[in-house]
Design a protein around this motif. Sequence first.
Motif, PDB file in Angstrom:
ATOM      1  N   SER A 128       0.868  -1.170   0.000  1.00  0.00           N
ATOM      2  CA  SER A 128       0.000   0.000   0.000  1.00  0.00           C
ATOM      3  C   SER A 128       0.911   1.228   0.000  1.00  0.00           C
ATOM      4  CB  SER A 128      -0.883  -0.022   1.249  1.00  0.00           C
ATOM      5  OG  SER A 128      -1.610   1.165   1.371  1.00  0.00           O
ATOM      6  N   VAL A 129       0.717   2.143  -0.938  1.00  0.00           N
ATOM      7  CA  VAL A 129       1.572   3.324  -1.066  1.00  0.00           C
ATOM      8  C   VAL A 129       0.990   4.472  -0.253  1.00  0.00           C
ATOM      9  CG1 VAL A 129       2.562   4.988  -2.681  1.00  0.00           C
ATOM     10  CG2 VAL A 129       2.260   2.608  -3.376  1.00  0.00           C
ATOM     11  N   VAL A 130       1.851   5.085   0.576  1.00  0.00           N
ATOM     12  CA  VAL A 130       1.448   6.227   1.390  1.00  0.00           C
ATOM     13  C   VAL A 130       2.440   7.352   1.122  1.00  0.00           C
ATOM     14  CG1 VAL A 130       1.094   7.095   3.735  1.00  0.00           C
ATOM     15  CG2 VAL A 130       0.509   4.723   3.181  1.00  0.00           C
ATOM     16  N   VAL A 131       1.953   8.504   0.653  1.00  0.00           N
ATOM     17  CA  VAL A 131       2.823   9.660   0.446  1.00  0.00           C
ATOM     18  C   VAL A 131       3.015  10.321   1.803  1.00  0.00           C
ATOM     19  CG1 VAL A 131       3.094  11.894  -0.701  1.00  0.00           C
ATOM     20  CG2 VAL A 131       2.048   9.983  -1.923  1.00  0.00           C
ATOM     21  N   SER A 132       4.258  10.314   2.284  1.00  0.00           N
ATOM     22  CA  SER A 132       4.522  10.873   3.616  1.00  0.00           C
ATOM     23  C   SER A 132       4.902  12.341   3.563  1.00  0.00           C
ATOM     24  CB  SER A 132       5.606  10.067   4.329  1.00  0.00           C
ATOM     25  OG  SER A 132       6.814  10.106   3.598  1.00  0.00           O
ATOM     26  N   THR A 133       5.637  12.767   2.536  1.00  0.00           N
ATOM     27  CA  THR A 133       5.997  14.180   2.398  1.00  0.00           C
ATOM     28  C   THR A 133       6.013  14.561   0.924  1.00  0.00           C
ATOM     29  OG1 THR A 133       8.359  13.653   2.347  1.00  0.00           O
ATOM     30  CG2 THR A 133       7.452  14.278   4.466  1.00  0.00           C
ATOM     31  N   THR A 134       5.704  15.822   0.679  1.00  0.00           N
ATOM     32  CA  THR A 134       5.747  16.378  -0.672  1.00  0.00           C
ATOM     33  C   THR A 134       6.424  17.733  -0.599  1.00  0.00           C
ATOM     34  OG1 THR A 134       3.671  15.282  -1.231  1.00  0.00           O
ATOM     35  CG2 THR A 134       4.352  17.076  -2.662  1.00  0.00           C
ATOM     36  N   ALA A 136      -8.060  -9.274  11.286  1.00  0.00           N
ATOM     37  CA  ALA A 136      -7.454  -8.677  10.102  1.00  0.00           C
ATOM     38  C   ALA A 136      -5.957  -8.963  10.059  1.00  0.00           C
ATOM     39  CB  ALA A 136      -7.689  -7.164  10.105  1.00  0.00           C
ATOM     40  N   SER A 137      -5.394  -8.893   8.875  1.00  0.00           N
ATOM     41  CA  SER A 137      -3.960  -9.126   8.683  1.00  0.00           C
ATOM     42  C   SER A 137      -3.214  -7.800   8.707  1.00  0.00           C
ATOM     43  CB  SER A 137      -3.706  -9.793   7.334  1.00  0.00           C
ATOM     44  OG  SER A 137      -4.359 -11.031   7.279  1.00  0.00           O
ATOM     45  N   PRO A 138      -1.925  -7.842   9.026  1.00  0.00           N
ATOM     46  CA  PRO A 138      -1.124  -6.618   8.942  1.00  0.00           C
ATOM     47  C   PRO A 138      -1.057  -6.138   7.490  1.00  0.00           C
ATOM     48  CG  PRO A 138       0.090  -8.381  10.046  1.00  0.00           C
ATOM     49  CD  PRO A 138      -1.159  -8.972   9.508  1.00  0.00           C
ATOM     50  N   VAL A 139      -0.865  -4.838   7.295  1.00  0.00           N
ATOM     51  CA  VAL A 139      -0.809  -4.252   5.961  1.00  0.00           C
ATOM     52  C   VAL A 139       0.616  -3.787   5.682  1.00  0.00           C
ATOM     53  CG1 VAL A 139      -1.665  -2.375   4.499  1.00  0.00           C
ATOM     54  CG2 VAL A 139      -3.205  -3.498   6.107  1.00  0.00           C
ATOM     55  N   SER A 140       1.168  -4.230   4.558  1.00  0.00           N
ATOM     56  CA  SER A 140       2.500  -3.809   4.130  1.00  0.00           C
ATOM     57  C   SER A 140       2.374  -2.457   3.449  1.00  0.00           C
ATOM     58  CB  SER A 140       3.084  -4.844   3.177  1.00  0.00           C
ATOM     59  OG  SER A 140       4.295  -4.383   2.651  1.00  0.00           O
ATOM     60  N   GLN A 141       3.056  -1.442   3.987  1.00  0.00           N
ATOM     61  CA  GLN A 141       2.997  -0.099   3.425  1.00  0.00           C
ATOM     62  C   GLN A 141       4.385   0.358   3.016  1.00  0.00           C
ATOM     63  OE1 GLN A 141       1.305   2.216   6.639  1.00  0.00           O
ATOM     64  NE2 GLN A 141      -0.750   1.944   5.826  1.00  0.00           N
ATOM     65  N   VAL A 142       4.430   1.250   2.036  1.00  0.00           N
ATOM     66  CA  VAL A 142       5.670   1.910   1.665  1.00  0.00           C
ATOM     67  C   VAL A 142       5.410   3.407   1.744  1.00  0.00           C
ATOM     68  CG1 VAL A 142       7.403   2.284  -0.122  1.00  0.00           C
ATOM     69  CG2 VAL A 142       6.383   0.028   0.165  1.00  0.00           C
ATOM     70  N   LEU A 143       6.142   4.070   2.641  1.00  0.00           N
ATOM     71  CA  LEU A 143       6.050   5.520   2.766  1.00  0.00           C
ATOM     72  C   LEU A 143       7.010   6.125   1.748  1.00  0.00           C
ATOM     73  CD1 LEU A 143       6.294   5.758   6.654  1.00  0.00           C
ATOM     74  CD2 LEU A 143       4.238   5.669   5.264  1.00  0.00           C
ATOM     75  N   ILE A 144       6.523   7.067   0.959  1.00  0.00           N
ATOM     76  CA  ILE A 144       7.401   7.694  -0.024  1.00  0.00           C
ATOM     77  C   ILE A 144       7.360   9.214   0.124  1.00  0.00           C
ATOM     78  CG2 ILE A 144       7.282   5.805  -1.679  1.00  0.00           C
ATOM     79  CD1 ILE A 144       5.309   7.385  -3.291  1.00  0.00           C
ATOM     80  N   SER A 145       8.479   9.833  -0.221  1.00  0.00           N
ATOM     81  CA  SER A 145       8.596  11.288  -0.244  1.00  0.00           C
ATOM     82  C   SER A 145       8.697  11.714  -1.704  1.00  0.00           C
ATOM     83  CB  SER A 145       9.848  11.739   0.501  1.00  0.00           C
ATOM     84  OG  SER A 145       9.770  11.349   1.853  1.00  0.00           O
ATOM     85  N   LEU A 146       8.013  12.810  -2.027  1.00  0.00           N
ATOM     86  CA  LEU A 146       7.967  13.275  -3.413  1.00  0.00           C
ATOM     87  C   LEU A 146       8.560  14.666  -3.571  1.00  0.00           C
ATOM     88  CD1 LEU A 146       4.298  12.282  -4.359  1.00  0.00           C
ATOM     89  CD2 LEU A 146       6.400  11.009  -4.833  1.00  0.00           C
ATOM     90  N   ASN A 147       9.242  14.874  -4.696  1.00  0.00           N
ATOM     91  CA  ASN A 147       9.705  16.189  -5.096  1.00  0.00           C
ATOM     92  C   ASN A 147       8.854  16.593  -6.283  1.00  0.00           C
ATOM     93  OD1 ASN A 147      10.925  18.462  -6.121  1.00  0.00           O
ATOM     94  ND2 ASN A 147      12.989  17.617  -6.129  1.00  0.00           N
ATOM     95  N   CYS A 148       7.990  17.589  -6.064  1.00  0.00           N
ATOM     96  CA  CYS A 148       7.087  18.055  -7.119  1.00  0.00           C
ATOM     97  C   CYS A 148       7.537  19.403  -7.669  1.00  0.00           C
ATOM     98  CB  CYS A 148       5.654  18.138  -6.591  1.00  0.00           C
ATOM     99  SG  CYS A 148       4.987  16.541  -6.098  1.00  0.00           S
ATOM    100  N   GLY A 149       8.814  19.719  -7.493  1.00  0.00           N
ATOM    101  CA  GLY A 149       9.367  20.948  -8.055  1.00  0.00           C
ATOM    102  C   GLY A 149       9.673  20.754  -9.533  1.00  0.00           C
ATOM    103  N   ALA A 150       9.858  21.863 -10.222  1.00  0.00           N
ATOM    104  CA  ALA A 150      10.213  21.823 -11.642  1.00  0.00           C
ATOM    105  C   ALA A 150      11.616  21.242 -11.791  1.00  0.00           C
ATOM    106  CB  ALA A 150      10.150  23.230 -12.219  1.00  0.00           C
ATOM    107  N   PRO A 151      11.934  20.679 -12.939  1.00  0.00           N
ATOM    108  CA  PRO A 151      13.282  20.144 -13.133  1.00  0.00           C
ATOM    109  C   PRO A 151      14.370  21.195 -12.869  1.00  0.00           C
ATOM    110  CG  PRO A 151      11.862  19.410 -14.904  1.00  0.00           C
ATOM    111  CD  PRO A 151      11.082  20.418 -14.099  1.00  0.00           C
ATOM    112  N   VAL A 152      14.093  22.450 -13.269  1.00  0.00           N
ATOM    113  CA  VAL A 152      15.021  23.551 -13.012  1.00  0.00           C
ATOM    114  C   VAL A 152      14.210  24.718 -12.459  1.00  0.00           C
ATOM    115  CG1 VAL A 152      16.682  25.159 -14.035  1.00  0.00           C
ATOM    116  CG2 VAL A 152      16.516  22.819 -14.908  1.00  0.00           C
TER     117      VAL A 152
END
Length: 133
Positions: free
Chosen positions: A52-58, A86-102
Motif C-alpha cells: 500500500s503506497v502512502v505519500v509521507s511528504t511532498t 485482520a492481517s497486517p498491511v504492508s505499506q511503503v512511505l514515499i517522499s515526493l519532489n514536485c518541483g520543476a526540473p530547473v
Amino acid sequence: MNRTVLISTSVTATGVVMAIFGSVVAHAASQPNVVGQKYSDAASQLSTAGASVVVSTTVGDSVARPNCIVTRQESRTEAPPENTSASPVSQVLISLNCGAPVASATSSGNSLASPGGRAAAAAAASATPAPSG
C-alpha cells in the motif's frame, strides 16, 4: 549444570533474534526500489508488489503528482486493529519532489548549481531543436 543452561539459553535467544531480523530484512528486500522514478510509475510497481503506497511528504507544487519524483522510500508494516482477525498491511512511505526540473523566477525546482539542475538543463537543451538559419 548452570553453565549448560546458560549456553543453551544464549543459543536459543540468538536464534530467535536472527529469525526476527532475517524476516524483517527479507520483507524489506521484497519491495522494489523506486527512488528516482515518477510517482505514477513507482505507485504502480509498489502496488503490483502488494504494498500500500502512502505519500509521507511532498516538496514543491510545480508539477502534477503523477510526474513528481520519488526521493525517499521506507517500508513498514501497519498492525491490524486490536481484537480483529485482520492481517497486517504492508505499506511503503514515499517522499515526493514536485518541483520543476530547473528552478525559475516563478517556480521552485533544482538549482542550476546542483547536479540535478545541470542534468535537467542539459536534457532540456538537447531536446530543444536548434534554430535553423
